[in-house]
Motif scaffolding. Sequence first.
Motif, PDB file in Angstrom:
ATOM      1  N   TYR A  80       6.174  -6.830   8.919  1.00 58.67           N
ATOM      2  CA  TYR A  80       5.652  -6.117  10.055  1.00 58.67           C
ATOM      3  C   TYR A  80       4.206  -5.721   9.808  1.00 58.67           C
ATOM      4  CZ  TYR A  80       5.395  -2.719  14.064  1.00 58.67           C
ATOM      5  OH  TYR A  80       5.178  -2.080  15.097  1.00 58.67           O
ATOM      6  N   VAL A  81       4.153  -4.918   8.737  1.00 56.29           N
ATOM      7  CA  VAL A  81       2.824  -4.640   8.347  1.00 56.29           C
ATOM      8  C   VAL A  81       1.711  -5.525   8.277  1.00 56.29           C
ATOM      9  CG1 VAL A  81       1.596  -3.259   6.713  1.00 56.29           C
ATOM     10  CG2 VAL A  81       3.890  -2.201   7.572  1.00 56.29           C
ATOM     11  N   LEU A  82       2.392  -6.469   7.218  1.00 55.47           N
ATOM     12  CA  LEU A  82       1.437  -7.725   7.053  1.00 55.47           C
ATOM     13  C   LEU A  82       0.762  -8.273   8.534  1.00 55.47           C
ATOM     14  CD1 LEU A  82       2.490  -9.245   4.036  1.00 55.47           C
ATOM     15  CD2 LEU A  82       0.638  -7.793   4.017  1.00 55.47           C
ATOM     16  N   ASP A  83       1.700  -8.493   9.270  1.00 57.75           N
ATOM     17  CA  ASP A  83       1.352  -8.740  10.817  1.00 57.75           C
ATOM     18  C   ASP A  83       0.246  -8.365  11.334  1.00 57.75           C
ATOM     19  OD1 ASP A  83       3.227 -10.847  10.691  1.00 57.75           O
ATOM     20  OD2 ASP A  83       4.572  -9.895  11.822  1.00 57.75           O
ATOM     21  N   ARG A  84      -0.107  -6.854  10.944  1.00 51.47           N
ATOM     22  CA  ARG A  84      -0.881  -6.063  11.803  1.00 51.47           C
ATOM     23  C   ARG A  84      -2.300  -5.551  11.012  1.00 51.47           C
ATOM     24  NH1 ARG A  84       4.060  -6.294  13.519  1.00 51.47           N
ATOM     25  NH2 ARG A  84       4.564  -6.005  15.844  1.00 51.47           N
ATOM     26  N   ILE A  85      -2.199  -5.783   9.747  1.00 51.53           N
ATOM     27  CA  ILE A  85      -3.370  -5.249   9.033  1.00 51.53           C
ATOM     28  C   ILE A  85      -4.716  -5.648   9.099  1.00 51.53           C
ATOM     29  CG2 ILE A  85      -1.947  -3.975   6.881  1.00 51.53           C
ATOM     30  CD1 ILE A  85      -2.683  -6.573   5.481  1.00 51.53           C
ATOM     31  N   ARG A  86      -5.583  -4.977   8.780  1.00 49.49           N
ATOM     32  CA  ARG A  86      -6.991  -5.455   8.936  1.00 49.49           C
ATOM     33  C   ARG A  86      -7.192  -6.635   7.762  1.00 49.49           C
ATOM     34  NH1 ARG A  86      -8.784   0.320   8.482  1.00 49.49           N
ATOM     35  NH2 ARG A  86      -9.494  -0.552   6.350  1.00 49.49           N
ATOM     36  N   MET A 110      -0.873 -13.361   5.003  1.00 44.61           N
ATOM     37  CA  MET A 110      -1.604 -12.208   4.403  1.00 44.61           C
ATOM     38  C   MET A 110      -0.964 -11.781   3.235  1.00 44.61           C
ATOM     39  SD  MET A 110      -4.119 -11.387   6.377  1.00 44.61           S
ATOM     40  CE  MET A 110      -4.542  -9.792   6.190  1.00 44.61           C
ATOM     41  N   ARG A 111      -0.080 -12.535   2.814  1.00 44.54           N
ATOM     42  CA  ARG A 111       0.758 -12.326   1.386  1.00 44.54           C
ATOM     43  C   ARG A 111      -0.006 -11.756   0.383  1.00 44.54           C
ATOM     44  NH1 ARG A 111       2.104 -10.675  -2.440  1.00 44.54           N
ATOM     45  NH2 ARG A 111       4.259 -11.258  -3.651  1.00 44.54           N
ATOM     46  N   GLY A 112      -1.584 -12.267   0.140  1.00 43.65           N
ATOM     47  CA  GLY A 112      -2.431 -12.016  -0.983  1.00 43.65           C
ATOM     48  C   GLY A 112      -2.815 -10.622  -0.866  1.00 43.65           C
ATOM     49  N   ASN A 113      -2.784  -9.937   0.350  1.00 40.92           N
ATOM     50  CA  ASN A 113      -2.999  -8.509   0.577  1.00 40.92           C
ATOM     51  C   ASN A 113      -1.933  -7.373  -0.098  1.00 40.92           C
ATOM     52  OD1 ASN A 113      -5.145  -9.749   2.003  1.00 40.92           O
ATOM     53  ND2 ASN A 113      -5.464  -7.908   3.134  1.00 40.92           N
ATOM     54  N   PHE A 114      -0.744  -8.372  -0.110  1.00 47.82           N
ATOM     55  CA  PHE A 114       0.501  -7.450  -0.693  1.00 47.82           C
ATOM     56  C   PHE A 114       0.625  -7.437  -2.155  1.00 47.82           C
ATOM     57  CE2 PHE A 114       4.880  -7.316  -1.380  1.00 47.82           C
ATOM     58  CZ  PHE A 114       5.201  -6.030  -1.003  1.00 47.82           C
ATOM     59  N   VAL A 115       0.758  -6.413  -2.363  1.00 50.76           N
ATOM     60  CA  VAL A 115       1.161  -6.223  -4.073  1.00 50.76           C
ATOM     61  C   VAL A 115       2.721  -5.676  -4.271  1.00 50.76           C
ATOM     62  CG1 VAL A 115       0.690  -5.749  -6.373  1.00 50.76           C
ATOM     63  CG2 VAL A 115      -0.962  -6.159  -4.875  1.00 50.76           C
ATOM     64  N   VAL A 140       6.041   3.415 -17.012  1.00 46.57           N
ATOM     65  CA  VAL A 140       5.997   1.658 -16.697  1.00 46.57           C
ATOM     66  C   VAL A 140       5.919   1.622 -15.382  1.00 46.57           C
ATOM     67  CG1 VAL A 140       6.705  -0.526 -17.170  1.00 46.57           C
ATOM     68  CG2 VAL A 140       6.464   1.049 -19.191  1.00 46.57           C
ATOM     69  N   ALA A 141       4.868   0.929 -14.678  1.00 46.03           N
ATOM     70  CA  ALA A 141       4.895   0.265 -13.515  1.00 46.03           C
ATOM     71  C   ALA A 141       4.994  -1.282 -13.582  1.00 46.03           C
ATOM     72  CB  ALA A 141       3.415   0.606 -12.509  1.00 46.03           C
ATOM     73  N   ILE A 142       5.916  -1.837 -12.897  1.00 43.64           N
ATOM     74  CA  ILE A 142       5.957  -3.379 -12.861  1.00 43.64           C
ATOM     75  C   ILE A 142       5.247  -3.881 -11.640  1.00 43.64           C
ATOM     76  CG2 ILE A 142       7.595  -5.130 -13.087  1.00 43.64           C
ATOM     77  CD1 ILE A 142       9.700  -3.408 -14.004  1.00 43.64           C
ATOM     78  N   ILE A 143       4.613  -5.093 -11.890  1.00 44.59           N
ATOM     79  CA  ILE A 143       3.966  -5.776 -10.841  1.00 44.59           C
ATOM     80  C   ILE A 143       4.702  -7.290 -10.813  1.00 44.59           C
ATOM     81  CG2 ILE A 143       1.978  -6.897  -9.907  1.00 44.59           C
ATOM     82  CD1 ILE A 143       1.446  -3.894 -10.446  1.00 44.59           C
ATOM     83  N   CYS A 144       5.314  -7.354  -9.667  1.00 45.25           N
ATOM     84  CA  CYS A 144       6.090  -8.498  -9.695  1.00 45.25           C
ATOM     85  C   CYS A 144       5.332  -9.661  -8.898  1.00 45.25           C
ATOM     86  CB  CYS A 144       7.506  -8.431  -8.520  1.00 45.25           C
ATOM     87  SG  CYS A 144       8.556  -7.312  -9.659  1.00 45.25           S
ATOM     88  N   ASP A 145       5.472 -10.944  -9.417  1.00 44.45           N
ATOM     89  CA  ASP A 145       4.862 -12.087  -8.872  1.00 44.45           C
ATOM     90  C   ASP A 145       3.128 -11.873  -8.743  1.00 44.45           C
ATOM     91  OD1 ASP A 145       7.303 -12.988  -8.759  1.00 44.45           O
ATOM     92  OD2 ASP A 145       7.746 -12.748  -6.749  1.00 44.45           O
ATOM     93  N   PRO A 146       2.820 -11.649  -9.743  1.00 46.45           N
ATOM     94  CA  PRO A 146       1.260 -11.071  -9.497  1.00 46.45           C
ATOM     95  C   PRO A 146       0.369 -12.484  -8.875  1.00 46.45           C
ATOM     96  CG  PRO A 146       1.797 -11.272 -11.705  1.00 46.45           C
ATOM     97  CD  PRO A 146       2.953 -11.451 -10.920  1.00 46.45           C
ATOM     98  N   GLU A 147       0.821 -13.631  -9.343  1.00 46.27           N
ATOM     99  CA  GLU A 147       0.197 -14.729  -8.928  1.00 46.27           C
ATOM    100  C   GLU A 147       0.262 -14.941  -7.294  1.00 46.27           C
ATOM    101  OE1 GLU A 147       3.061 -14.740 -10.209  1.00 46.27           O
ATOM    102  OE2 GLU A 147       4.145 -15.901  -8.945  1.00 46.27           O
ATOM    103  N   LYS A 152      -8.405  -9.360  -5.741  1.00 48.35           N
ATOM    104  CA  LYS A 152      -9.057  -8.139  -5.078  1.00 48.35           C
ATOM    105  C   LYS A 152      -7.744  -7.012  -5.021  1.00 48.35           C
ATOM    106  CE  LYS A 152     -12.456  -6.369  -1.969  1.00 48.35           C
ATOM    107  NZ  LYS A 152     -13.217  -6.436  -0.708  1.00 48.35           N
ATOM    108  N   ALA A 153      -6.650  -7.588  -4.407  1.00 53.32           N
ATOM    109  CA  ALA A 153      -5.661  -6.636  -4.176  1.00 53.32           C
ATOM    110  C   ALA A 153      -4.850  -6.096  -5.566  1.00 53.32           C
ATOM    111  CB  ALA A 153      -4.258  -7.413  -3.390  1.00 53.32           C
ATOM    112  N   LEU A 154      -4.962  -7.236  -6.458  1.00 56.17           N
ATOM    113  CA  LEU A 154      -4.357  -6.734  -7.811  1.00 56.17           C
ATOM    114  C   LEU A 154      -5.208  -5.709  -8.359  1.00 56.17           C
ATOM    115  CD1 LEU A 154      -3.093 -10.042  -9.490  1.00 56.17           C
ATOM    116  CD2 LEU A 154      -1.615  -8.126  -8.809  1.00 56.17           C
TER     117      LEU A 154
END
Lengths: 283, 283
Positions: A80-86, A110-115, A140-147, A152-154
Amino acid sequence: MGKIIGLVGVGLIGGSMVLDLKEKSFASKIIGTDLSEKNLNKALELSIIDEAVGLDSLIEHSDIIVLATPVNATVELVPYVLDRIRKDTYVLDVGSTKSLLSRNVAEHTMRGNFVATHPMSGTEYSGPEAAFKGLFKDRVAIICDPEKSSPKALNLISELYYHLNMRLILMDADAHDEHVGYVSHLSHAISYALAVAVLDKEKDDSAIFNLAAGGFASTVRLAKSSVDMWLPIFEQNADHILPILDIYLDKLSAFRDHLKERDTEQLAGFIKEANRIKGKLNK
Amino acid sequence: MGKIIGLVGVGLIGGSMVLDLKEKSFASKIIGTDLSEKNLNKALELSIIDEAVGLDSLIEHSDIIVLATPVNATVELVPYVLDRIRKDTYVLDVGSTKSLLSRNVAEHTMRGNFVATHPMSGTEYSGPEAAFKGLFKDRVAIICDPEKSSPKALNLISELYYHLNMRLILMDADAHDEHVGYVSHLSHAISYALAVAVLDKEKDDSAIFNLAAGGFASTVRLAKSSVDMWLPIFEQNADHILPILDIYLDKLSAFRDHLKERDTEQLAGFIKEANRIKGKLNK
């Protein structure tokens, strides 16, 4: 220059996060929204957020959107959010399950803008009143599927976690759910069962709970954790939790059998095997 | 005038106890003994005891004898010590089981000089290095079968616990073992099993134990507890631990079944029932 952070879900996790980010000047302003009007007002009152807004307005005005909701809400919110972000707005979630979420947004333009992230900290309490500065320090913070996220998002989200003093670990979403199932979700299941068993057996509160010294208190602590947060975690990660729960039930049943038979040697072996956990935790 | 305290077993519990008693001037001198010469020397080095002596010499020269040994040793030590004390020497144990001990000394002519106690505090660590001042502050100490001790013995031991800042609760030995089985011994059993299950499943230490945030750490903490202390507790209290362990296994199996069936309503009910523990612990 500080970012405008939009916080969706003003509870323990999201609230603690923005308290630190604002202190570190990573955030210049926090706008927030929550399904609970009571919690939203409380978050304003506690200066966790600077302004309460609607979800669509939050999406429009945020540089970074933090989704800190129960995981059943998160899987629906992310698309929902990715549909609407700048194009220059970035989104992260902080949930305890990732496989379903990951599949759910895999093909989004817009998957690239999401972490997808999981800062591993928390307490058994919930809501904005439970939020405090320093909750994440040295965890510890886990970043999933970073690829799947853009560089820029990462980088931006790494910077955010740097300001929370967290150490980053990168992990595949399925591996995340499996490992977290072992350490976190299983612990919650056995703690809930401990509370239920003892409450079932002990009708006389005062006699027993006076005795609830360190041992019981620390084992049953997680049983206070909120149903709104944990029910959807168990449901989403059932496929990883069930096998380790079965192993756990087998081990504890074996201990029960050794005890029933007063098998000193087997009991001693069991405890010594358990003691191996000593060297594993403090590194 | 301060008492000469004879400490048998210079570990976490006994060591922490005499550190406070000496600071409060309730004790003028601590003499100690231990089966482990290494621990005895360590206790001297750490000024937990003032002098290391043999058991018989300790019995001869003490005003109060504190038996802080594993419970299998305690059941044998109490009659041995009562056979040898002066008329004005008083003895207490600090063990986690009481039924067997109570039966074992019921008919002893010096029974009145003995007080069966259980100061409910501790950590997962053991030995004299683990001892520290303040371990017992604001915790509960249980006095078992108080009617079997002389008024003079009870008053003296009450004064001892007053100097540790502990609140006293009086209880029958069997009731003690039953209640402590629920809150303390069961918690240890499920924590040991958690460690064994997770160690069994996770071969790759580094991957998982990095993730061992608060939840796992607090639930598995007790699994570090020493086999020397806990094996005899389980064996002596098996009759009280087995029924509550069976209830626990039933409850956790029910949770597993609800999860397998993705039965949202039953899972929510289970968690809400567990949440009732919230109000019980902090009073």
